[in-house]
Design a protein around this motif. Structure first.
Motif, short mmCIF file in Angstrom:
data_model
loop_
_atom_site.label_atom_id
_atom_site.label_comp_id
_atom_site.label_asym_id
_atom_site.label_seq_id
_atom_site.Cartn_x
_atom_site.Cartn_y
_atom_site.Cartn_z
N LEU A 258 3.80 5.56 9.39
CA LEU A 258 4.56 4.74 8.67
C LEU A 258 6.04 4.68 9.23
O LEU A 258 6.35 5.67 10.16
CB LEU A 258 4.87 5.41 7.27
CG LEU A 258 3.64 5.46 6.38
CD1 LEU A 258 3.94 6.43 5.05
CD2 LEU A 258 3.13 4.21 6.00
N ALA A 279 10.07 -5.56 2.88
CA ALA A 279 9.13 -5.39 3.97
C ALA A 279 9.12 -6.67 4.71
O ALA A 279 10.15 -7.82 4.37
CB ALA A 279 7.84 -5.56 3.13
N THR A 326 -1.19 -5.09 8.08
CA THR A 326 -0.03 -4.21 7.90
C THR A 326 1.17 -4.76 7.07
O THR A 326 1.82 -3.83 6.23
CB THR A 326 0.56 -4.30 9.54
OG1 THR A 326 -0.16 -3.99 10.38
CG2 THR A 326 1.75 -3.29 9.42
N SER A 328 0.62 -6.09 4.27
CA SER A 328 -0.18 -5.88 2.79
C SER A 328 -0.02 -4.35 2.63
O SER A 328 0.57 -4.04 1.53
CB SER A 328 -1.52 -6.12 2.98
OG SER A 328 -2.12 -5.80 1.53
N ASP A 329 -0.20 -3.69 3.53
CA ASP A 329 -0.04 -2.08 3.53
C ASP A 329 1.54 -1.85 3.24
O ASP A 329 2.16 -0.86 2.68
CB ASP A 329 -0.38 -1.30 4.74
CG ASP A 329 -1.85 -1.14 4.73
OD1 ASP A 329 -2.46 -1.40 3.72
OD2 ASP A 329 -2.53 -0.93 5.57
N SER A 330 2.41 -2.46 3.99
CA SER A 330 3.90 -2.37 3.78
C SER A 330 4.46 -2.55 2.44
O SER A 330 5.20 -1.85 2.01
CB SER A 330 4.65 -3.29 4.55
OG SER A 330 4.19 -2.94 6.24
N LYS A 332 2.32 -2.29 -0.33
CA LYS A 332 2.22 -1.36 -1.40
C LYS A 332 3.09 -0.13 -1.16
O LYS A 332 3.27 0.83 -2.17
CB LYS A 332 0.60 -0.90 -0.77
CG LYS A 332 -0.56 -2.05 -1.07
CD LYS A 332 -1.75 -1.58 -0.56
CE LYS A 332 -2.73 -2.84 -0.85
NZ LYS A 332 -3.97 -2.65 -0.20
N PHE A 333 3.24 0.21 0.18
CA PHE A 333 4.13 1.37 0.49
C PHE A 333 5.35 1.20 -0.18
O PHE A 333 6.04 2.22 -0.84
CB PHE A 333 4.17 1.94 2.00
CG PHE A 333 5.05 2.68 2.58
CD1 PHE A 333 5.31 3.92 1.94
CD2 PHE A 333 5.72 2.49 3.51
CE1 PHE A 333 6.21 4.89 2.28
CE2 PHE A 333 6.85 3.43 4.34
CZ PHE A 333 6.94 4.55 3.61
N PRO A 366 2.77 0.13 9.14
CA PRO A 366 3.25 -0.26 7.63
C PRO A 366 4.86 0.15 7.79
O PRO A 366 5.08 1.26 8.01
CB PRO A 366 2.57 0.71 6.68
CG PRO A 366 1.28 0.72 7.37
CD PRO A 366 1.45 1.00 8.70
N SER A 367 5.77 -0.71 7.48
CA SER A 367 7.20 -0.41 7.86
C SER A 367 8.05 -1.02 6.57
O SER A 367 7.50 -2.33 6.25
CB SER A 367 7.58 -0.86 9.14
OG SER A 367 6.90 -0.75 10.23
N TYR A 404 1.75 6.75 -1.76
CA TYR A 404 1.03 5.89 -0.91
C TYR A 404 -0.17 6.64 -0.52
O TYR A 404 -1.16 5.64 -0.21
CB TYR A 404 2.15 5.17 0.24
CG TYR A 404 1.34 4.42 1.16
CD1 TYR A 404 1.10 3.13 0.78
CD2 TYR A 404 1.30 4.89 2.53
CE1 TYR A 404 0.37 2.37 1.76
CE2 TYR A 404 0.57 4.08 3.60
CZ TYR A 404 0.38 2.68 3.09
OH TYR A 404 -0.25 1.90 3.98
N THR A 410 -3.11 3.41 4.13
CA THR A 410 -3.89 2.95 5.52
C THR A 410 -5.12 3.63 5.76
O THR A 410 -5.64 3.39 6.78
CB THR A 410 -2.72 3.37 6.67
OG1 THR A 410 -2.41 4.50 6.60
CG2 THR A 410 -1.66 2.12 6.53
#
Length: 415
Positions: A258, A279, A326, A328-330, A332-333, A366-367, A404, A410
């Motif tokens: 992350l 994001a 990525t 999408s994950d960002s 969520k995070f 994810p950033s 997360y 992830t």
């Protein structure tokens, strides 16, 4: 506005075989009325930066002397003034590279600066066009001549960046194999925004964004290091300017799971307040505010001192499936972090916003970018200065990280 439009053209020359060798000559013209209006020195473990700010573009030449080791910079078309005379007072005892500095009127048209060194350095000089509150600047970066890249990944990345080789050498393989948090520690890269020549936003009471976000980042790192299944790194842990692409590259080098960039927002109206999370977007900003913020944050390279260059991610990977997953994950995070921040501060917006932030462009990490509060708001500026609020923000970000990963994060595609 790009700094590259006024970057210096240099040619390598070798002169003589004695103690003096000429490194570079600028090709830019000068006016006799050039006046240096400010001198600043930023010592750091990776490199020391000296900047001269002037009302005109400065013409210079630079060479080295031995026994003792010195870097000499001659500036043409300038007369010695009180600003230049004070150069030596800016050199601190703990500067890793500069032992002392002196300046004098070498001839009627030339001022000479002599930097006596503590160790051999590789000088890197370039010009910056006016940006923000800065006028024309001559930048003198002093890097260690003997690369310590094996001990310090940042030095290696900066060396590659200055050679134009960063994109070719940066690992693109993503985080380490194995399930993060089970087979290996979860690796978090913490990115305190701005630094060095770039102060970021400045509050009414002169609070600098670069200072408060570094303090919050250090608090977050200390919290993460107490977790048995987590490991934290920082893009910078001192008052130093790091280019945006190098920040991303360091996250990739450390194979982070992350990436969290920490900032303090600002707006023309002091009424604006609240915490936000952002994001990356590859399809345009989700709001005008997000677009404006991305533009101001991406301008950090111009303020801090690099020329705008091609974007390897935009050219090659921004639209592939890995980047989409990525992002999408960002999101969520970012939502998990935003929910926790809402417990310690008013939220500026109740959802994660998106825009083209350069510092969030690692293709497989994810950033998010966290705007902790508005430093331009007087009340929030006061909060940002307190240890209590800084700690609350750090605790909130860690809680978001934990939530997360507890929700799969992830792990679903990397486990």
């Amino acid at each position: 506005m790009s700094g590259s439009s006024k970057s210096l053209s240099r040619r390598q020359l070798l002169q003589g075989t004695g103690a003096m060798w000429l490194l570079s000559v600028s090709q830019i013209g000068f006016a006799a009325s050039s006046q240096v209006v400010a001198v600043r020195v930023w010592p750091a473990s990776a490199y020391t930066r000296v900047t001269l700010e002037s009302n005109r573009v400065l013409k210079y030449r630079q060479f080295a002397l031995s026994n003792p080791e010195r870097v000499v910079v001659d500036i043409e078309g300038v007369h010695l003034n009180s600003v230049l005379k004070g150069l030596g007072n800016h050199i601190s005892d703990n500067d890793p590279f500069i032992k002392s500095a002196r300046v004098g009127q070498f001839d009627p048209k030339t001022v000479r600066m002599v930097f006596e060194l503590k160790k051999n350095v590789t000088p890197h000089l370039f010009a910056l066009a006016p940006v923000a509150e800065f006028k024309e600047r001559l930048v003198i970066d002093l890097y260690p001549a003997d690369s310590a890249s094996e001990q310090d990944p940042l030095l290696a990345l900066l060396e590659d960046y200055n050679k134009g080789e960063l994109d070719q050498k940066t690992p693109q393989g993503g985080p380490q194999p194995g399930k993060a948090g089970r087979d290996r520690p979860i690796v978090i890269m913490i990115d305190p925004g701005h630094g060095g020549e770039d102060p970021g936003a400045i509050g009414k009471y002169k609070t600098r964004e670069k200072d408060v976000v570094l303090q919050i980042a250090r608090r977050l790192k200390a919290l993460i290091e107490k977790e048995i299944n987590m490991k934290a790194y920082m893009t910078r842990n001192e008052d130093i300017f790091i280019p945006l692409k190098v920040r991303v590259a360091k996250a990739q080098k450390q194979r982070a799971d992350l990436f969290v960039s920490i900032h303090a927002d600002a707006f023309t109206s002091r009424a604006a307040r609240g915490s936000s999370v952002f994001a990356l977007s590859t399809k345009g900003a989700t709001s005008a505010a997000a677009k404006y913020l991305a533009q101001t944050q991406n301008a950090a390279d111009l303020v801090g001192g690099v020329s705008k260059s091609g974007d390897v991610y935009l050219d090659h990977t921004m639209f592939d499936m890995v980047q989409s997953l990525t992002i999408s994950d960002s999101l969520k995070f970012g939502k998990e972090v935003l929910n926790r921040l809402g417990g310690v501060n008013k939220l500026h917006k109740n959802s994660v916003d998106q825009a083209g932030f350069a510092v969030l462009k690692a293709p497989d990490i994810p950033s998010i970018l966290v705007e902790t509060a508005f430093i331009s708001n007087v009340e929030e500026e006061k909060k940002l200065r307190t240890a209590a609020f800084q700690q609350e923000v750090a605790v909130s970000i860690l809680a978001g990280i934990k939530a997360y990963f507890a929700d799969g994060g992830t792990l679903a595609r990397r486990g």
